[in-house]
Motif scaffolding. Structure first.
Motif, short mmCIF file in Angstrom:
data_model
loop_
_atom_site.label_atom_id
_atom_site.label_comp_id
_atom_site.label_asym_id
_atom_site.label_seq_id
_atom_site.Cartn_x
_atom_site.Cartn_y
_atom_site.Cartn_z
N ALA A 1 -5.58 11.60 -100.38
CA ALA A 1 -6.37 12.43 -99.45
C ALA A 1 -5.49 13.00 -98.35
CB ALA A 1 -7.50 11.60 -98.85
N VAL A 2 -4.55 12.21 -97.84
CA VAL A 2 -3.68 12.67 -96.75
C VAL A 2 -2.74 13.77 -97.24
CG1 VAL A 2 -1.80 11.99 -95.20
CG2 VAL A 2 -3.80 10.51 -95.46
N ILE A 3 -2.09 13.53 -98.39
CA ILE A 3 -1.16 14.55 -98.92
C ILE A 3 -1.92 15.84 -99.23
CG2 ILE A 3 0.37 15.12 -100.86
CD1 ILE A 3 0.98 12.14 -101.10
N ASN A 4 -3.08 15.70 -99.80
CA ASN A 4 -3.88 16.87 -100.15
C ASN A 4 -4.29 17.64 -98.90
OD1 ASN A 4 -5.15 18.46 -102.22
ND2 ASN A 4 -7.13 17.63 -101.58
N LYS A 5 -4.61 16.92 -97.82
CA LYS A 5 -5.01 17.57 -96.57
C LYS A 5 -3.83 18.29 -95.94
CE LYS A 5 -7.74 18.72 -93.24
NZ LYS A 5 -8.74 19.81 -93.47
N ILE A 6 -2.65 17.64 -95.95
CA ILE A 6 -1.46 18.28 -95.40
C ILE A 6 -1.17 19.59 -96.15
CG2 ILE A 6 1.05 18.09 -95.15
CD1 ILE A 6 0.65 15.08 -94.71
N ALA A 7 -1.22 19.50 -97.46
CA ALA A 7 -0.95 20.67 -98.29
C ALA A 7 -2.00 21.76 -98.08
CB ALA A 7 -0.89 20.27 -99.76
N SER A 8 -3.27 21.35 -98.01
CA SER A 8 -4.35 22.31 -97.82
C SER A 8 -4.22 23.01 -96.47
CB SER A 8 -5.71 21.60 -97.90
OG SER A 8 -5.90 21.05 -99.19
N ASN A 9 -3.80 22.27 -95.45
CA ASN A 9 -3.58 22.88 -94.13
C ASN A 9 -2.49 23.94 -94.20
OD1 ASN A 9 -5.56 21.32 -92.94
ND2 ASN A 9 -4.12 19.79 -92.15
N MET A 10 -1.43 23.65 -94.95
CA MET A 10 -0.36 24.63 -95.10
C MET A 10 -0.85 25.88 -95.83
SD MET A 10 2.79 22.10 -96.12
CE MET A 10 3.55 20.99 -94.91
N LEU B 1 4.95 24.27 -97.80
CA LEU B 1 4.18 23.57 -98.84
C LEU B 1 5.08 23.17 -100.00
CD1 LEU B 1 1.39 22.77 -100.12
CD2 LEU B 1 1.41 25.03 -101.18
N VAL B 2 5.90 24.11 -100.49
CA VAL B 2 6.79 23.83 -101.62
C VAL B 2 7.79 22.73 -101.26
CG1 VAL B 2 8.67 24.78 -102.99
CG2 VAL B 2 6.55 26.09 -102.69
N ILE B 3 8.38 22.82 -100.07
CA ILE B 3 9.36 21.82 -99.65
C ILE B 3 8.71 20.45 -99.55
CG2 ILE B 3 10.83 21.07 -97.74
CD1 ILE B 3 11.35 24.04 -97.15
N PHE B 4 7.55 20.39 -98.92
CA PHE B 4 6.84 19.11 -98.73
C PHE B 4 6.49 18.47 -100.07
CE2 PHE B 4 2.48 17.21 -98.38
CZ PHE B 4 2.88 16.00 -97.84
N LEU B 5 5.88 19.21 -100.97
CA LEU B 5 5.41 18.63 -102.23
C LEU B 5 6.55 18.29 -103.18
CD1 LEU B 5 2.23 20.80 -102.92
CD2 LEU B 5 2.34 18.44 -102.09
N THR B 6 7.56 19.16 -103.29
CA THR B 6 8.67 18.87 -104.21
C THR B 6 9.50 17.68 -103.73
OG1 THR B 6 10.00 20.59 -103.13
CG2 THR B 6 8.82 21.20 -105.15
N GLU B 7 9.67 17.56 -102.41
CA GLU B 7 10.39 16.39 -101.86
C GLU B 7 9.59 15.12 -102.11
OE1 GLU B 7 11.35 17.02 -97.78
OE2 GLU B 7 13.12 18.24 -98.24
N TRP B 8 8.26 15.23 -101.97
CA TRP B 8 7.43 14.04 -102.20
C TRP B 8 7.55 13.58 -103.66
CZ3 TRP B 8 4.82 10.48 -99.51
CH2 TRP B 8 3.98 9.64 -100.24
N VAL B 9 7.45 14.52 -104.60
CA VAL B 9 7.54 14.17 -106.01
C VAL B 9 8.90 13.57 -106.34
CG1 VAL B 9 7.58 15.13 -108.35
CG2 VAL B 9 5.84 15.89 -106.73
N GLU B 10 9.95 14.13 -105.76
CA GLU B 10 11.30 13.63 -106.03
C GLU B 10 11.49 12.21 -105.50
OE1 GLU B 10 15.98 14.80 -105.08
OE2 GLU B 10 14.36 16.16 -104.51
N LYS B 11 10.94 11.92 -104.33
CA LYS B 11 11.11 10.60 -103.71
C LYS B 11 10.11 9.56 -104.22
CE LYS B 11 12.99 12.47 -99.38
NZ LYS B 11 12.77 12.65 -97.92
N HIS B 12 9.03 10.03 -104.85
CA HIS B 12 8.00 9.10 -105.33
C HIS B 12 7.66 9.42 -106.79
CE1 HIS B 12 7.56 9.49 -100.94
NE2 HIS B 12 7.23 8.20 -100.96
N PRO B 13 8.59 9.17 -107.70
CA PRO B 13 8.40 9.54 -109.12
C PRO B 13 7.26 8.81 -109.80
CG PRO B 13 10.34 8.16 -108.84
CD PRO B 13 9.90 8.53 -107.46
N THR B 14 6.78 7.70 -109.23
CA THR B 14 5.70 6.95 -109.86
C THR B 14 4.32 7.32 -109.33
OG1 THR B 14 5.94 5.13 -108.26
CG2 THR B 14 7.23 5.00 -110.31
N ASP B 15 4.25 8.27 -108.41
CA ASP B 15 2.96 8.70 -107.88
C ASP B 15 2.13 9.28 -109.03
OD1 ASP B 15 0.79 9.99 -106.70
OD2 ASP B 15 1.94 10.59 -104.94
N SER B 16 0.96 8.72 -109.24
CA SER B 16 0.12 9.14 -110.37
C SER B 16 -0.45 10.55 -110.19
CB SER B 16 -1.03 8.15 -110.56
OG SER B 16 -1.81 8.05 -109.38
#
Length: 332
Positions: A39-48, A57-72
């Motif tokens: 919910a938090v990540i989605n809200k941050i992205a939606s605000n952007m 938005l692209v920087i935030f989400l791609t960095e998150w995916v790279e640092k958290h490869p197990t995020d479902s």
């Protein structure tokens, strides 16, 4: 009034930054649950997205995916990334992310929608590579047959196979298309006569094709001889046995009435039929017209229409000539 607007905009910006900072702080907590994190990540992205800040938005989400490869939910974050690139007309980059999702991440249902299904729909729209589009269409058929117009997909798949020169697969897809219950009534954008053209191609493929001639000269000579000797049996033999039409210049070859068969013998009997010595001036390297007269008192002039066979699926037939139809009356 201008000063008030400036202050108002400044306050909104401050409120926005404060909200984002609060969300970032929550995201850093170690005890945050999966649902809250989503919910938090989605809200941050939606605000952007609400302020069209696609770069952040692209920087935030791609960095998150790279640092958290197990995020479902990584497939969803990358979908938002791809969508951001679409909004900035960077279709090639968007295509990379859509493909990355379907090739490397399991499907995910968000708000009742399949992430893979959304990706495939976008890929079909933006991809310019027929081989890739073939893969996308086949994935839609195998995984989402209940969510698509499978009839239309089979037709569009056949077109992509044809572009790639995969004629066996193209004909197979056309056969699957015409076998669908709604094939004869479906309207496919860009292809107003999809069913008729598919039906004609399948019928031609299944025919003997023994009426074709190696050259236009040989075909015209044979037809002229049959006319001048009133040999209706020979003339019938030279007619295309598939998709032969007889119509006025204002009609369309795909019209049902244009495909009606008739006996040439009944028109030859008792009439004095003549042909022009040369083909009509409008003839081209792929089409030819021969003006003839004397067929009937009702419509005296017939133009016999010859065309080069366009059927790459069979190299022995492709490029030969056939007598494909008749146009009634003088040319318009």
């Amino acid at each position: 009034m201008l000063a008030w607007n400036v202050i108002s905009c400044s306050n909104k910006k401050t409120q926005f930054e404060t909200m984002q900072n609060q969300l970032y702080s929550i995201l850093q907590k170690d005890d945050i649950g999966n649902e809250t994190r989503y919910a938090v990540i989605n809200k941050i992205a939606s605000n952007m997205l609400s302020v069209n800040d696609y770069n952040s938005l692209v920087i935030f989400l791609t960095e998150w995916v790279e640092k958290h490869p197990t995020d479902s939910f990584n497939a969803y974050w990358l979908l938002m990334t791809a969508s951001a690139y679409l909004e900035t007309n960077a279709e090639e980059v968007a295509e990379y992310y859509f493909e990355r999702i379907i090739n490397n991440y399991p499907d995910l249902i968000i708000q009742g929608q399949s992430i893979h299904f959304i990706c495939l729909q976008h890929l079909i729209q933006i991809s310019k590579n027929s081989a890739n589009r073939i893969s996308y269409f086949n994935q839609l058929i195998s995984k989402f047959s209940n969510d698509i117009s499978i009839c239309e997909i089979y037709y569009r798949l056949a077109i992509e196979y044809e572009k790639e020169g995969e004629w066996t697969q193209a004909l197979r897809s056309l056969k699957m298309f015409i076998d669908q219950d709604d094939a004869s009534t479906i309207q496919i954008a860009g292809y107003p006569n999809a069913y008729v053209s598919a039906r004609q191609l399948i019928d031609f493929n299944n025919s003997s094709k023994d009426w074709t001639f190696e050259s236009l000269d040989n075909l015209v000579a044979a037809v002229k001889k049959a006319i001048y000797t009133y040999n209706s049996e020979a003339l019938e033999k030279y007619k295309s046995k598939v998709n032969f039409f007889a119509m006025t210049w204002r009609s369309d070859e795909t019209d049902v009435n244009a495909q009606e068969s008739f006996s040439l013998a009944s028109f030859m009997r008792g009439n004095r039929i003549r042909c022009n010595d040369t083909l009509d001036a409008s003839s081209s390297p792929t089409e030819a017209y021969l003006r003839t007269v004397g067929w009937s008192n009702y419509v005296n002039v017939w133009y016999l229409y010859f065309r080069k066979v366009n059927f790459p699926a069979n190299p022995e037939i492709h490029g030969r000539w056939e007598w494909a139809g008749i146009y009634y009356g003088e040319k318009l």
